[in-house]
Design a protein around this motif. Structure first.
Motif, PDB file in Angstrom:
ATOM      1  N   SER A 462       0.822  -1.221   0.000  1.00  0.00           N
ATOM      2  CA  SER A 462       0.000   0.000   0.000  1.00  0.00           C
ATOM      3  C   SER A 462       0.853   1.268   0.000  1.00  0.00           C
ATOM      4  N   ILE A 463       2.125   1.143   0.384  1.00  0.00           N
ATOM      5  CA  ILE A 463       2.933   2.370   0.403  1.00  0.00           C
ATOM      6  C   ILE A 463       3.175   2.881  -1.006  1.00  0.00           C
ATOM      7  N   LEU A 464       3.045   2.011  -1.994  1.00  0.00           N
ATOM      8  CA  LEU A 464       3.283   2.457  -3.365  1.00  0.00           C
ATOM      9  C   LEU A 464       2.340   3.596  -3.717  1.00  0.00           C
ATOM     10  N   ALA A 465       1.133   3.593  -3.137  1.00  0.00           N
ATOM     11  CA  ALA A 465       0.186   4.678  -3.401  1.00  0.00           C
ATOM     12  C   ALA A 465       0.789   5.997  -2.926  1.00  0.00           C
ATOM     13  N   GLY A 466       1.308   6.001  -1.679  1.00  0.00           N
ATOM     14  CA  GLY A 466       1.872   7.225  -1.109  1.00  0.00           C
ATOM     15  C   GLY A 466       3.098   7.685  -1.859  1.00  0.00           C
ATOM     16  N   VAL A 467       4.021   6.724  -2.118  1.00  0.00           N
ATOM     17  CA  VAL A 467       5.247   7.083  -2.835  1.00  0.00           C
ATOM     18  C   VAL A 467       4.905   7.584  -4.225  1.00  0.00           C
ATOM     19  N   GLY A 468       3.876   6.936  -4.822  1.00  0.00           N
ATOM     20  CA  GLY A 468       3.429   7.358  -6.159  1.00  0.00           C
ATOM     21  C   GLY A 468       3.028   8.823  -6.158  1.00  0.00           C
ATOM     22  N   VAL A 469       2.271   9.205  -5.131  1.00  0.00           N
ATOM     23  CA  VAL A 469       1.838  10.604  -5.038  1.00  0.00           C
ATOM     24  C   VAL A 469       3.063  11.509  -4.960  1.00  0.00           C
ATOM     25  N   MET A 470       4.035  11.133  -4.117  1.00  0.00           N
ATOM     26  CA  MET A 470       5.259  11.951  -3.995  1.00  0.00           C
ATOM     27  C   MET A 470       5.930  12.123  -5.346  1.00  0.00           C
ATOM     28  N   VAL A 471       6.083  10.968  -6.049  1.00  0.00           N
ATOM     29  CA  VAL A 471       6.781  11.002  -7.335  1.00  0.00           C
ATOM     30  C   VAL A 471       5.995  11.839  -8.338  1.00  0.00           C
ATOM     31  N   LEU A 472       4.667  11.718  -8.295  1.00  0.00           N
ATOM     32  CA  LEU A 472       3.842  12.491  -9.222  1.00  0.00           C
ATOM     33  C   LEU A 472       3.970  13.981  -8.977  1.00  0.00           C
ATOM     34  N   LEU A 473       4.117  14.334  -7.699  1.00  0.00           N
ATOM     35  CA  LEU A 473       4.193  15.762  -7.391  1.00  0.00           C
ATOM     36  C   LEU A 473       5.514  16.380  -7.854  1.00  0.00           C
ATOM     37  N   ILE A 474       6.544  15.523  -8.061  1.00  0.00           N
ATOM     38  CA  ILE A 474       7.835  16.100  -8.486  1.00  0.00           C
ATOM     39  C   ILE A 474       7.700  16.842  -9.821  1.00  0.00           C
ATOM     40  N   PRO A 475       7.167  16.178 -10.907  1.00  0.00           N
ATOM     41  CA  PRO A 475       7.050  16.931 -12.172  1.00  0.00           C
ATOM     42  C   PRO A 475       6.165  18.175 -12.041  1.00  0.00           C
ATOM     43  N   VAL A 476       5.084  18.068 -11.227  1.00  0.00           N
ATOM     44  CA  VAL A 476       4.211  19.234 -11.042  1.00  0.00           C
ATOM     45  C   VAL A 476       5.046  20.386 -10.477  1.00  0.00           C
TER      46      VAL A 476
END
Length: 1545
Positions: A462-476
């Motif tokens: 389930s942590i992949l969801a959280g890490v995914g959000v972090m990674v997604l926010l980088i390009p933003v």
């Protein structure tokens, strides 16, 4: 085996499985004793070897050393006693276990070794050895276990081992004493810097720095208070190591480059054959590529240079530092992940009531120890990294300077001075930044990997969801950053425009005041500022979104992860261990994720800098091989043999096949037309040019006087001595010969007068003569003089030639090469060389060349034709005059292109007036004597400055704390309502933050009530929903507060800028006279931009940090109220540490900027004077000067870095103590608390350390930045001139007649100066034409300034048409008068704006005015007509055209009173004639006052006013004045005017 050795159990886990846990004695006596001993014996040989290798002079014995040795001696005795006891026991029956023999024996050897090591440190700088300190710490830590076991045994009442126990206790106490002693540092006589002699404990905690912090707190630090840096990181040492490595690497890189070029050439020749039959479709691309290549070629940067050697070289130079910092960072990163694991254990302890309490105490202590080691590692890592960064910057800067001294001309051509200074400032700084953060490359990856690994262990996929959000926010974030960067670039353009206008306003402020044009320009600036603020607001909004995302990330991530975890599987119940461990891990993960993109971008930026530096440092050097220097049996002074030289290898030779012998002691003149290669011939001799073939042989040393004199920023004496010793007699003789005594008399401070950069406060002639004096003082064998007489007047030139260069001059007997245009000196030289087109046309003495009738005779003829007889006369008359009345250079202040006629008039005028005043020659003698008697030591005593001598006031540098009123000023500008609202929003955000934490702990508490199977879905959804909602509330209020903050700070910027501009425009003229423009512009650029950009950011961060800390403390206190007892003392320590730090840090930052600018200015000075420095062979002295400058700056930077580390260590200690005490409370109040509370308190406490650090950073940043508001405020308070418009308005149509009455009018420039007009009384009737004459300084311009009230009356009054001008507003007065100023000042903008900034006139009127000003044909010929853009200061118009535009301005105003400050040098006679006729015709109905510099322009006036020394000496019609033989008659006679009619030319 060990059991036998001790005769007791070695290990049994049952020992630990009890509330009263203990370790077996055998384990304590073997393993725990041998660990520290093994450590010592293993490292000792290396240490001793190191000491032996690097030993210095042995230092004397100190009390500290004796104390340590005595205590170790006691330990030795104790070990011996113990061994003796064992031996006596052994004689009894009982068998004594072997361990009782071995340990005392081991200790005996160890203490002897310690004595030896401590003794050996006498030969070291640092008396205390790091590994001995570690040994004591280890020994004491391992001894604790045995200590408590023995105490417990004694308490139980078994005293079988009493003697042994007592010995152990004494031993243990002694070790603690020794550790305490080794914390103190021993001073060393050879070093003042305590960091060299600091003990191990002192240096890891930076305690040696305390003394500077204390000093800085008591009083502002000065440069003397800051300690020098270590010898090994001083510039000289660094550069020599760097250059050693650089030679090899650069050679390899050059070889590689040659290989590439060869391969490329070979490929190209191959391609040529293959590429003929390629089909058409490809050719399109090829053409495009070719074009791109061409473009690149044009820009000239694609020139190949040796690449990728700089990083290697730097690595080789600094690899030890890199290794040390790598190890420290690694330890820190690994320890970082211990905290979450310990937290987990503590939570499980609280939840599991069966665990023994001692385990929890152990965890608490471990918490503290881990955090402490982590802090110390991190701070030492930072210290090493920043030290490395500073060293890299130093190395690069010094290498650039070195390179600049030897760079060949071809390589130098590619760089302007500004670009090279940029290499030094910007690129070196970029490398410094990158080396400081270089390790983050691998460290970030490591931290991210480890975090994800541990998180997976907690929550699974389930942590992949959280890490995914972090990674997604980088390009933003990246996109937003790029957008806001684009806005900033756009805003920079607006700022540039605004500063350009400001610059123009300030340089033309006098015109604005004369014409009352300030409002128009004010509006222009406001318009630009409006655009700027609009962008600023957008930028602020972007920044708010970025901060919002950064802030939201952890909240969002935890919400999403926990929700996913709870929803994925109904068996997943969130418990305290999982939740709070994960939150701690997410907090760790946040840092590397936000840093990584920054590190990458800074590495990319640095790689650009690296390329630029490689290109510069890898450039070719000057090749001096063509110049042979001989000292002995060579009969010629200089010999050119078939010498051909060029400036650029690609172009043809400038000097071609020159053969020339110059004998020692000859005076050789080099003549030729402009561009014939005279200066190049000199440069070739000095080795400044590239050799084509042939060579030059030179015997002896060279002194050089360049055509454009190069003056350093320093005193006149420094410039002349140029690094040599002062020989008073010779020095005076040279001053006299160079005709400098007269100038020194005028300059405040004589030869100790400070010269601005590039000799800004000297005239051209003075610079040239100082440059000449410098060369003579060096006492060289050969003098190369490149036209030294060009900038001086004829009679001064004659004086210099006779006293210095000629057959009877100071330099007789020396070899002199003189490039000259002054033909009348040629008969006195030994030989004349005539150059043409780079070759020697003919050479010989004056008479032979004249007889030849060759090119020399031709030059002579053309020259005599050009020179008018008047000029010849001038030269003769002047020289006679000069001998009579001893008048020395008089007209040097006038620009050099002045018509000679004016010179003559101006001269004669001054001579007459100065004869009347006082005998100059007498005065000069007295000055020479006073110069002699004044000794060299006066440099040390500060002389009382003469009144009014210092024109420029010294800039006020603030020291100490910024006043509170300044903060209020800024907050008031933001607006109190906004402030309240912003703080309110931030507070709500903090409340939501506390709420979400409490909610999470309640949620995790569910895991106890329900286990996975019967967890109701409604309960789960409620938990998730509220947790998410609280997260959103946090986000929402952060963004609201940030947007409001952006709006408020923009509003503040607007208000401050408006106040500043309004006030500056209303400042009196005297303010602009005494304040350099740069200083005012700085307020509008630097300070305003701080208020725009940095201040709001710092304030926002500060509020966030502050509230973050408060909320954490509130949370801890709600859980365990007793914690308040701990907080209060820690809080006090924190505040006091901060107060101490901020004072020191602020001053060090100031010192850094103060010591940095001289490096750059000295560098640009060196760049412009390279040929002189090389000719005099003073490279080493300049290198040394540069090294000293860099070292001075380096010590300030270094001290500042250390102060940050000092602070961080102390703050982190406070943070660690908070963590320690809160964990202790959790253990002590275990029964009252649940696991979720423990988790929620500790996960927040772990986060506090970083925030504490930030808060102090921000506080000091705000202190630094608020100074900008203080500086702006200083200029908002400048006193204003009289109001522009008052209640008393002049009658409409005033002045209708134009009558002016002066009543005993007096005026002075500044309150501390004397009167310049001393009671002027006269009447000027309507429509009269008045001419005003008088020598410089008689008060002519003061009359104008008085009329326009640029200067306010000190007494008396001026009445125009019955109105006292002092009684009305300034604009009412100035709009009704017109002036045609002396120097025509224009502003950038359209022609129309320059004539009529308020748009008061129609186009017809403007064209009419232009027609009358003889400009109509010119303007109508322009493409844009009236909208034609005028560049800055009107540079795209000729001076004549500018003058005519000013005339057109005057014609548009149509006022009854016209003042003409007549332009001297600017206008040719034709334009002058045009202006005169227009004025006579168009202004016939006006009252005209003309301030004349040439008499013929005012001979047709109605009356002439002759001023001298501020009084009217004669006043009447020209005819009357010519009849009386008064001052005017003498002037007219000088000017060749006999009667009123003889003015026509």
């Amino acid at each position: 085996m060990l059991e036998k050795f001790c005769n007791s159990t070695f290990w049994n886990s049952s020992f630990l499985d009890s509330p009263e846990a203990d370790l077996p004695l055998c384990f304590e006596q073997t393993v725990l004793v041998w660990i520290p001993l093994g450590f010592l014996w293993f490292l000792a040989p290396w240490q001793l070897l190191h000491v032996y290798r690097s030993k210095i002079k042995r230092s004397p014995i100190t009390k500290l050393y004796l104390a340590k040795q005595v205590l170790v001696g006691f330990l030795l005795i104790l070990a011996a006693i113990e061994l003796a006891l064992v031996l006596t026991e052994d004689s009894g029956q009982a068998t004594v276990p072997a361990i009782r023999y071995t340990n005392p024996s081991l200790y005996l050897g160890t203490w002897l070794l310690v004595l030896l090591i401590q003794h050996s440190r006498r030969w070291c700088m640092q008396k205390d050895s790091w590994f001995l300190s570690l040994f004591w710490i280890l020994s004491i830590l391992c001894g604790i276990f045995q200590l408590q076991t023995l105490i417990r045994t004694l308490l139980k009442g078994s005293n079988s081992n009493l003697a042994y126990s007592c010995l152990f206790f004494i031993c243990y106490a002694l070790q603690i004493l020794i550790l305490i002693l080794s914390a103190f540092s021993e001073k060393d006589a050879s070093s003042t810097n305590p960091s060299f002699t600091a003990s191990f404990l002192s240096s890891i905690t930076f305690s040696w720095y305390d003394s500077i912090i204390m000093k800085g707190y008591k009083q502002p630090l000065t440069l003397e208070d800051v300690w020098d840096v270590d010898e090994e990181i001083k510039t000289k040492a660094l550069v020599s190591t760097f250059e050693k490595h650089m030679v090899g690497d650069l050679q390899k890189a050059r070889k590689a480059l040659q290989g590439q070029q060869r391969r490329k050439a070979w490929r190209d020749s191959g391609d040529g054959l293959h590429g003929l039959n390629k089909n058409q479709s490809q050719s399109q691309d090829i053409i495009v590529l070719e074009e791109v290549k061409k473009k690149k070629k044009k820009s000239g940067t694609t020139k190949d240079f040796p690449k990728s050697w700089l990083v290697k070289t730097l690595f080789k130079t600094f690899y030890i530092m890199l290794l040390k910092s790598f190890l420290l960072k690694l330890v820190h990163d690994l320890l970082l992940f211990l905290s979450p694991q310990l937290l987990k254990l503590l939570i499980s302890f609280t939840n599991d009531r069966d665990t023994h309490v001692w385990t929890a105490y152990l965890y608490s202590v471990l918490f503290f120890v881990v955090a402490l080691i982590q802090s110390l590692c991190l701070q030492c890592y930072f210290q090493i990294c920043f030290k490395l960064g500073v060293s890299v910057r130093t190395t690069v800067m010094a290498s650039i300077y070195r390179k600049a001294l030897t760079l060949s001309n071809q390589a130098r051509k590619q760089y302007t001075i500004g670009e090279t200074v940029n290499l030094m400032s910007v690129d070196a700084q970029k490398l410094m930044d990158v080396t400081s953060y270089f390790h983050l490359l691998w460290s970030d990856v490591l931290q991210i990997t480890l975090s994800i690994y541990f998180l997976w262990a907690e929550l699974g996929p389930s942590i992949l969801a959280g890490v995914g959000v972090m990674v997604l926010l980088i390009p933003v974030n990246v996109i937003l950053a790029a957008k806001s960067r684009a806005i900033q670039v756009k805003n920079m353009k607006n700022k540039d425009k605004r500063l350009k206008i400001m610059n123009e306003i300030l340089s033309g402020i006098k015109i604005l005041k004369y014409f009352a044009w300030e409002p128009s320009f004010k509006n222009q600036v406001h318009e630009l500022r409006k655009k700027e603020l609009k962008n600023l607001l957008t930028f602020g909004q972007m920044q708010s979104v970025i901060v919002f995302l950064l802030y939201l990330t952890p909240v969002l991530v935890s919400v999403i992860t926990f929700s996913v975890y709870a929803l994925v599987d109904s068996n997943n119940v969130l418990d305290a261990e999982k939740a709070f461990t994960s939150i701690t891990l997410f907090n760790i993960l946040r840092f590397p994720l936000s840093m990584f993109p920054m590190v990458i971008s800074s590495i990319l930026q640095a790689s650009v800098s690296r390329d630029r530096l490689e290109q510069y440092l890898g450039g070719d050097d000057l090749d001096p091989s063509a110049i042979c220097r001989l000292d002995c049996n060579f009969d010629k002074a200089v010999q050119f043999s078939e010498a051909s030289f060029t400036w650029d290898q690609d172009s043809e030779a400038t000097i071609r096949d020159v053969n020339l012998d110059i004998m020692p002691g000859q005076l050789v003149a080099v003549v030729g037309t402009v561009g014939s290669g005279k200066s190049s011939l000199m440069s070739a001799m000095l080795g400044e040019m590239e050799n084509v073939h042939g060579h030059i042989t030179i015997k002896g040393t060279i002194a050089y006087v360049p055509q454009q004199s190069w003056i350093q920023n320093g005193t006149i004496r420094d410039n002349i001595l140029f690094g040599s010793e002062l020989d008073e007699k010779r020095y005076q003789q040279i001053l006299e010969a160079c005709a400098l005594l007269q100038d020194l008399e005028v300059l405040p401070g004589g030869d100790l007068a400070e010269i601005g950069e590039k000799g800004i406060n000297l005239s051209g002639g003075q610079k040239q003569r100082i440059s000449l004096a410098r060369a003579i003082y060096q006492n060289s064998d050969i003098y190369v003089l490149d036209d030294p007489l060009s900038a001086v007047d004829a009679h001064v030139g004659k004086h210099i030639f006779n006293k210095i260069l000629g057959p009877k001059g100071l330099l007789k007997g020396k070899t002199r090469l003189l490039v000259t245009h002054s033909i009348h000196f040629l008969p006195q030289v030994d030989e004349i060389v005539v150059l043409g087109n780079g070759t020697i046309l003919e050479k010989g003495s004056y008479s032979t060349l004249l007889a030849k009738k060759g090119s020399f005779a031709k030059i002579l003829k053309t020259f005599t034709k050009q020179t008018s007889p008047v000029e010849e006369a001038t030269v003769k008359e002047d020289t006679e005059e000069e001998d009579d009345c001893g008048l020395m250079p008089s007209v040097e202040e006038i620009p050099e292109d002045v018509a000679s006629l004016t010179m003559k008039r101006e001269n004669s005028l001054r001579q007459i007036l100065s004869r009347n005043s006082r005998s100059n020659s007498r005065h000069r003698k007295s000055l020479r004597n006073s110069l002699k008697t004044r000794n060299v030591n006066t440099l040390k005593e500060e002389e009382e400055p003469v009144k009014g001598q210092k024109l420029i006031k010294k800039e006020f540098i603030q020291t100490g704390k910024v006043k509170f009123s300044i903060y209020l000023k800024y907050l008031q500008a933001v607006g109190w309502f906004s402030i309240f609202f912003i703080i309110f929003a931030y507070v709500i955000n903090s409340v939501a933050y506390i709420g979400s934490n409490l909610w999470l702990s309640a949620w995790t508490n569910d895991s106890k009530t329900f286990n996975g199977t019967n967890y109701p879905a409604s309960q789960r959804d409620l938990r998730i929903g509220v947790y998410g909602a609280l997260g959103l509330v946090q986000g929402a209020f952060v963004i609201i507060a940030n947007l409001w903050n952006a709006y408020g700070s923009t509003h503040a910027s607007n208000i401050l800028h408006r106040q500043l501009l309004t006030n500056i425009l209303q400042a009196p003229m005297s303010f602009f006279d005494t304040t350099p423009t740069g200083r005012i512009v700085n307020r509008f650029s630097g300070d305003i931009s701080t208020v725009d950009d940095t201040l709001p950011l710092s304030l926002r961060s500060w509020i966030l940090c502050f509230l973050g800390i408060i909320s954490t403390l509130v949370m801890i206190c709600t859980a365990t109220p007793i914690f308040i007892v701990v907080i209060i003392p820690l809080g006090l320590i924190y505040v006091s540490v901060q107060i101490f730090y901020v004072a020191t840090s602020r001053q060090l930052k100031r010192l850094d900027s103060v010591t940095r600018s001289p490096i750059y200015s000295h560098f640009s000075e060196t760049m412009s004077g390279l040929s002189v420095i090389r000719a005099f062979e003073h490279q080493q002295r300049f290198l040394k000067h540069n090294e000293v400058g860099i070292d001075t700056n380096q010590k300030c930077v270094f001290s500042w870095i250390t102060s940050n580390r000092w602070l961080a260590v102390r703050l982190e200690l406070i943070g660690n103590l908070i963590v320690f005490f809160s964990s202790l409370m959790m253990v002590i109040y275990r029964d009252a608390l649940s696991g979720d509370t423990v988790g929620f308190v500790l996960s927040n406490a772990l986060n506090i350390t970083q925030t504490l650090n930030w808060l102090v950073r921000m506080t000091s940043e705000i202190e630094t930045n608020i100074v900008a508001v203080e500086r702006i405020n200083e200029y908002i308070k400048v006193e204003n001139e009289a109001p522009w418009v008052t209640d008393k308005r002049p009658p409409p149509g005033w002045p209708s007649k134009g009558e002016i009455r002066f009543n005993n009018y007096q005026v002075r420039y500044r309150p501390e100066l004397d009167l310049v007009l001393r009671g002027i009384t006269c009447d000027i009737r309507s429509m009269e034409k008045i001419g005003v004459v008088g020598r410089t300084g008689a008060g002519k311009s003061s009359l104008t300034n008085g009329l326009f009230r640029i200067l306010e009356a000190a007494g008396g009054q001026i009445i125009i048409d019955g109105v006292d001008i002092a009684s009305i507003g300034l604009h009412d007065l100035r709009e009704k008068l017109t002036i045609i100023p002396q120097d025509p000042i224009l502003f950038s903008g359209s022609l129309r704006m320059n004539l009529d900034p308020f748009n008061n006139h129609s186009d017809e009127e403007i064209w009419k005015a232009l027609e009358l000003a003889h400009l109509k044909s010119f303007v109508s010929g322009l493409q844009l007509g009236l909208s034609h853009e005028v560049t800055e200061a009107g540079d795209n118009l000729s001076i004549g055209q500018r003058q005519l535009l000013c005339l057109a301005r005057a014609l548009l105003r149509k006022s009854k009173i016209l003042v003409m400050d007549e332009a001297t040098a600017a206008v040719d006679l034709e334009t002058d004639h045009l202006i005169q006729t227009t004025i006579q015709k168009e202004f016939s109905h006006c009252t005209t006052i003309t301030i004349a510099h040439r008499l013929h322009t005012i001979m047709d006036s109605d009356k002439i006013m002759v001023l001298d020394n501020g009084k009217i000496v004669e006043y009447g019609s020209p005819q009357e004045l010519l009849r009386n033989s008064g001052p005017f008659y003498l002037m007219a006679k000088e000017a060749g005017i006999e009667s009123v009619n003889s003015t026509s030319f």
